[in-house]
Design an enzyme around this catalytic site. Sequence first.
Site, PDB file in Angstrom:
ATOM      1  N   HIS A   1      27.831  -0.568  -3.061  1.00 27.84           N
ATOM      2  CA  HIS A   1      26.761  -1.286  -2.372  1.00 27.84           C
ATOM      3  C   HIS A   1      26.004  -2.211  -3.324  1.00 27.84           C
ATOM      4  O   HIS A   1      25.702  -1.829  -4.455  1.00 27.84           O
ATOM      5  CB  HIS A   1      25.775  -0.293  -1.755  1.00 27.84           C
ATOM      6  CG  HIS A   1      24.980  -0.865  -0.635  1.00 27.84           C
ATOM      7  ND1 HIS A   1      23.957  -1.776  -0.838  1.00 27.84           N
ATOM      8  CD2 HIS A   1      25.052  -0.669   0.714  1.00 27.84           C
ATOM      9  CE1 HIS A   1      23.432  -2.102   0.328  1.00 27.84           C
ATOM     10  NE2 HIS A   1      24.072  -1.458   1.282  1.00 27.84           N
TER      11      HIS A   1
ATOM     12  N   GLY B   1       5.025  -8.819 -11.521  1.00 27.03           N
ATOM     13  CA  GLY B   1       5.624  -8.159 -12.672  1.00 27.03           C
ATOM     14  C   GLY B   1       6.283  -9.119 -13.638  1.00 27.03           C
ATOM     15  O   GLY B   1       6.280 -10.340 -13.440  1.00 27.03           O
TER      16      GLY B   1
ATOM     17  N   HIS C   1      13.392  -4.274 -15.951  1.00 30.06           N
ATOM     18  CA  HIS C   1      13.026  -3.014 -16.599  1.00 30.06           C
ATOM     19  C   HIS C   1      14.285  -2.496 -17.291  1.00 30.06           C
ATOM     20  O   HIS C   1      15.383  -2.564 -16.724  1.00 30.06           O
ATOM     21  CB  HIS C   1      12.546  -2.022 -15.554  1.00 30.06           C
ATOM     22  CG  HIS C   1      12.036  -0.737 -16.097  1.00 30.06           C
ATOM     23  ND1 HIS C   1      12.870   0.267 -16.541  1.00 30.06           N
ATOM     24  CD2 HIS C   1      10.758  -0.287 -16.297  1.00 30.06           C
ATOM     25  CE1 HIS C   1      12.142   1.290 -16.955  1.00 30.06           C
ATOM     26  NE2 HIS C   1      10.858   0.982 -16.830  1.00 30.06           N
ATOM     27  N   PRO C   2      14.196  -1.992 -18.528  1.00 32.97           N
ATOM     28  CA  PRO C   2      15.401  -1.618 -19.283  1.00 32.97           C
ATOM     29  C   PRO C   2      16.329  -0.628 -18.589  1.00 32.97           C
ATOM     30  O   PRO C   2      17.548  -0.657 -18.808  1.00 32.97           O
ATOM     31  CB  PRO C   2      14.837  -1.044 -20.589  1.00 32.97           C
ATOM     32  CG  PRO C   2      13.391  -0.780 -20.328  1.00 32.97           C
ATOM     33  CD  PRO C   2      12.972  -1.773 -19.308  1.00 32.97           C
ATOM     34  N   THR C   3      15.789   0.248 -17.755  1.00 35.97           N
ATOM     35  CA  THR C   3      16.656   1.197 -17.043  1.00 35.97           C
ATOM     36  C   THR C   3      16.539   1.087 -15.521  1.00 35.97           C
ATOM     37  O   THR C   3      17.511   1.288 -14.806  1.00 35.97           O
ATOM     38  CB  THR C   3      16.331   2.650 -17.444  1.00 35.97           C
ATOM     39  OG1 THR C   3      14.940   2.918 -17.189  1.00 35.97           O
ATOM     40  CG2 THR C   3      16.637   2.876 -18.920  1.00 35.97           C
ATOM     41  N   ALA C   4      15.352   0.747 -15.025  1.00 38.26           N
ATOM     42  CA  ALA C   4      15.114   0.748 -13.576  1.00 38.26           C
ATOM     43  C   ALA C   4      15.412  -0.578 -12.907  1.00 38.26           C
ATOM     44  O   ALA C   4      15.396  -0.673 -11.684  1.00 38.26           O
ATOM     45  CB  ALA C   4      13.669   1.155 -13.287  1.00 38.26           C
ATOM     46  N   GLY C   5      15.680  -1.640 -13.686  1.00 45.41           N
ATOM     47  CA  GLY C   5      16.019  -2.927 -13.102  1.00 45.41           C
ATOM     48  C   GLY C   5      14.854  -3.579 -12.385  1.00 45.41           C
ATOM     49  O   GLY C   5      13.766  -3.715 -12.949  1.00 45.41           O
TER      50      GLY C   5
END
Length: 298
Positions: free
Chosen positions: A82, A163, A168-172
């Site tokens: 997805h 923002g 975000h480095p992990t959360a995108g």
Amino acid sequence: MSKLVECVPNFSEGRRPEVIEAIAEEIRKIPHVKLLDVKSDPSHNRVVMTFVGEPQSVKLAAFNSCKKAAELIDMEKHHGEHPRIGATDVIPFIPVKNISMEECVQLADELAQDIAAKLDIPVYLYEEAAKIPARKALPHIRKGQFEGLKCEIDKPERCPDYGPARMHPTAGATVVGARQFLIAYNINLDTSDVQIAKKIANCIREAKGGYKYVRAMGVSVRMGDRDVAQVTINMVDYQGTPLFRVFETVKSEAARYGVNVIGSEIVGLTPMQALLDVAEFYLRLDGFDRKMVLEDNL
């Protein structure tokens, strides 16, 4: 009279039960919020959660679940069928009772600002909450998915509404919005040839000249011990284009390629009227009215 709003966040995790449960628990523990459904899909590597409640409580549950997803999901390691741009991919608010669409738009805007300011996650607004007309459609925001957006987020046309102009480095990144009821509907074919599913999807999706209010794509999913081609569909207005019309068209188009439909599924919850419309069509009911449904008279 009390106000009731529905929220249906989609998280980029469908394979680790412990992560899904941890996110769901963030929703359950908020007073005046009821978690109605948790639907995960390992092939899509995605989970859809549906909850309802008082607006401010629902907004808090949405924020807390987004925060937990950011802690537990690393988009650099995420793979699935997805499209997605973040650990919490999308958070829509849907008016249910005694609340207007305008109030849901305000709720979405407030949540978007909170996520950006407190979690340092870039946020885009879509559908009725969109600040930029082109961003009303979710596929436009998701173009290129996580990997593509990571390279383009600092471009003026792709900068977030709130923002930092960086992932975000992990959360995108995350998309937040307000919309009417949407039905997530998948139709499975008795073939592993995903190109057939993609061709059928192009026949029915609005963007390619198909049915209005229909967004669709062809993907490959794992069912049991085999790969199956699937037409995965978002019905953004089930009254404008009903389920049965899309199903019949997919079945007809599949037959052109010597392929049968082996089943379909609804992801998450759906309004009863959408299913009653299907029953009325296939049973050829004369003079049918919703007042004839037993449960509506109890």
